[in-house]
Design an enzyme around this catalytic site. Structure first.
Site, PDB file in Angstrom:
ATOM      1  CB  ALA C 242       0.963  -2.114   5.902  1.00  0.00           C
ATOM      2  CG  HIS C 243       3.445  -2.828   1.552  1.00  0.00           C
ATOM      3  ND1 HIS C 243       4.027  -3.862   0.881  1.00  0.00           N
ATOM      4  CD2 HIS C 243       2.192  -3.238   1.834  1.00  0.00           C
ATOM      5  CE1 HIS C 243       3.173  -4.845   0.749  1.00  0.00           C
ATOM      6  NE2 HIS C 243       2.052  -4.492   1.314  1.00  0.00           N
TER       7      HIS C 243
END
Lengths: 351, 351, 351
Positions: C242-243
């Site tokens: 994920a980011h």
């Protein structure tokens, strides 16, 4: 445009309906973090652990809640929901680049497809017979939109998205690379000899407006009826949504979740990463499922649900897990002890 | 053809070897659900909860088991396996559209590739040197078939499928968009300094006949030998199959399952969604693994296996999970109590 | 070249700095397994269960540890790390085919992209404005490299890889088909009415040197800062990152793992398949996480961690799981019994 001269806090406050604290003429050109950005930037704070940074940050302006406003040494926009205002300001200051309208010469578009003149169809796209591509749609490189599919106005398929036959996507959706919408559901009837007969998957997928679908996520078409994703649903990457699933509006689902056939999820739910929802399960509105949870039966009450045991040093965990495998016997032994104790207690009292 | 005039129950009964109850001249043109379809449709019932609909449905005909035949108010086909007959009738009434044979001018085909004249190669496909594409094969848009790979007769790669070098796919397979067959296995040898050295992945993937492979599923090539998927295996979406795995014939695997290197799964197994099979594990024929189960050691007896605790309201679950982390000590305490009680019981008796 | 005449053990020993046992003039042309390969092949043994094969194998030569050298009936290379030496010998004997340099006429390359003359850009690739493609880079069929992205020297994108805007990939990386690098992170701010506002994802992804990324793995771009994958990291298939995640150098992650936003993983970690790491969690260097483990809080001590209960026959497991749901009460009952016993013990002694 804002990249050059920026926009003033006063203009932002007027546009988004919030209050300014301090110098309303301060201009910002971009968003950034409290810790790292400079005076050209506007930042926000929501998590308590970052609040002290308000006193030391060098950013041009901040977005804060009324409760934190007095902590800010910088000019501020004040709003009850700093994260939401930050999202709006960021979208204003950093607009998505507009693609050129038109169909790239290296795109393959069937003569019966209807492509709005404002749409942008990149090289390597395939648009099948009778497909309809709406106003301001962007199909990035390598997208496949099969026959009879519909992509609604202002939706953007970033790259290499597959939209199978007759799938309908609403307006203002974003679909990230590698997503597959409308592959056959996993439907097989067992034969007497243990082989499988494919059950034709004759339904489709209907996706509402303002839906975002993550990279490499898969949404299968229905067996007879459709798989339905309502308005405003947000799906992260690598999610599996099986045939005939129904997901209610504004539900957000984190990465790696699997939802089995015909399951129905309510509106405004949140499902954590790697969770699994069994087939035909019904989950009511307003349910939060924590990460890695297994939902094997329906949930009829809003609330938060879990089945995740957190990590532990492995040798200790292994011993506990070994005991778990005898938990039923263990419980029975305990009951036996209790019975005995109660009995001997009575005997004591009787003695 | 059936879309126009339909087919009569009598013809269906003769073709599929089953019995008719009621008017054998009734014609149906499509399949549907008991609840929603009209008199042009034929539906089936298998789950007990839908049996009462037999009395109210408006469909033209139904497919039922002998046990439920008397419940039907509509003409019926009677068979011990209604789901399987339904699948066959659906495939007859709703045939897959045939693609035009030939190689699209926007496909890139190496001069040494062998493409059968009946095959259909869509725009944006790449077929490498020495690859062989069999009779009636369909390669949908954007498929990559690398050098030396083989796609057997009547197999269909729907769109954007990647078939790496030397991978062999049997006859009548269906591979859904985004699947990757034959990427390198995850093989690295640890160096003394904690870095990793890539171990060349020199094997390939062999896929039998009548295999279906879901969207974005990945099957890695073997390190030395091959990864093998036997005939009739059905794989759902987003499944990971590591190098040198062997999957026995007619095993069905649900979405999001991961099977680690060199694991071997028997024939006629069923593996539920999100399950994980550890490396080198062997699972015998006829095993069912429930969803989200962790299989960390071999299974030598047919049967059903699980390691999934279902969801519970989160605060209660959290308390239970906290206790779990001390289950070993807890068990020891219980044993201690038992010992003490037995001892004091003996004392009582002795006293 | 080695395919024809092969290479002698003596030459291998000199090249890789190891010892020969037996006839150093023996030539090998390929690698194979102890069990199945012939005298043209060199094999290795590391797992104890395969050591006995050293006495019966027909291979031309073997790679063994000093401890196993005396067991070998065949000429041998002796090294403390047979697996690593095998990897090097395999890479030497089975080099990856070199692609023709140049840009295929069916690739779409923006006029402002910088493509090194030694790079190979296959048909169906898209390279956007200002992208930079380094020396000896291979972009296989159907890769998309968006504007401003960088692919470092000698990196290979096998096929159908998506590299989004401004993503930077280091040198000598391998990215397998279907991987998506730099799609938007899953960032939404909740509105008062329960809808979601997209938070623009303005960061990017930075990938170090010698990183390998598996098929259909997804790595999201950061919200403000970047998602960072350090040198030598190895990622298997179908992983979600994920980011703003940060993964330390030389960490290896097995398939189907999900790592949530802003989590930070140390160097030299190993994470087993299907594990999940919660958002903002920090894991220190040198941690091993077993397969299917849920890491919901930070880990600050090197070691091995687990939360995986292994599979059990399902009806027994179900009974245990049912008891688990009452484990908190059960523990309290046990404590009660102990208290009572201690009390009655004291009474006994007092009596």
């Amino acid at each position: 445009m804002f990249r050059q001269e920026g926009i003033s806090l006063g203009e932002l406050a007027e546009r988004f309906g919030c209050k300014v604290q301090g110098d309303a003429s301060v201009r910002v050109t971009r968003v950034g973090t409290l810790a790292a950005a400079d005076e050209q930037a506007i930042a926000f704070v929501a998590r308590p652990k970052y609040v002290p940074l308000l006193e030391t940050t060098r950013v041009g302006a901040v977005i804060v809640s009324p409760a934190n406003a007095s902590r800010s040494a910088r000019p501020a926009l004040i709003t009850p929901n700093p994260h939401a205002l930050f999202a709006r300001v960021a979208a204003l200051l950093h607009p998505v680049d507009r693609e050129e309208p038109g169909i790239h010469e290296a795109a393959i578009v069937h003569e019966t497809a209807q492509i709005d003149g404002s749409a942008s169809i990149a090289a390597g796209c395939h648009v099948g017979a009778g497909a309809r591509i709406g106003r301001d749609v962007v199909l990035g490189p390598g997208c496949v939109v099969m026959k009879g599919a519909v992509v609604g106005d202002a939706s953007r398929l970033v790259a290499r998205v597959t939209v199978c036959e007759r799938v309908r996507i609403g307006a203002r959706c974003i679909v990230h690379p590698g997503a597959v919408l409308g592959a056959d559901g996993f439907g097989f009837a067992p034969n007497e000899d243990g082989t499988w007969i494919k059950v034709p998957q004759l339904g489709s997928v209907r996706i509402g407006d303002d839906v975002e679908i993550g990279a490499n996520t898969t949404i299968d078409r229905g067996a007879l009826g459709d798989t339905i994703i309502e308005d405003g649903v947000k799906l992260d990457n690598l999610i599996q949504i099986a045939h005939n699933v129904h997901i209610g509006a504004h539900t957000a689902i984190a990465a790696c979740v699997g939802i089995a056939g015909s399951a129905s999820i309510g509106k405004h739910c949140m499902i954590g990463g790697h969770a699994g929802i069994a087939d035909h399960v019904e989950i009511c509105d307003g349910v939060t499922i924590l990460a890695m949870t297994a939902v094997s039966s329906s949930i009829r009450e809003p609330g938060t649900y879990s089945s995740t045991i957190g990590a532990q040093e492995a040798s200790r965990f292994r011993r506990n897990a070994a005991r778990f495998r005898h938990l039923d016997e263990l419980t029975k032994e305990l009951r036996q002890l209790e019975k005995h104790q109660n009995h001997s207690g009575r005997e004591d009292r009787a003695g």
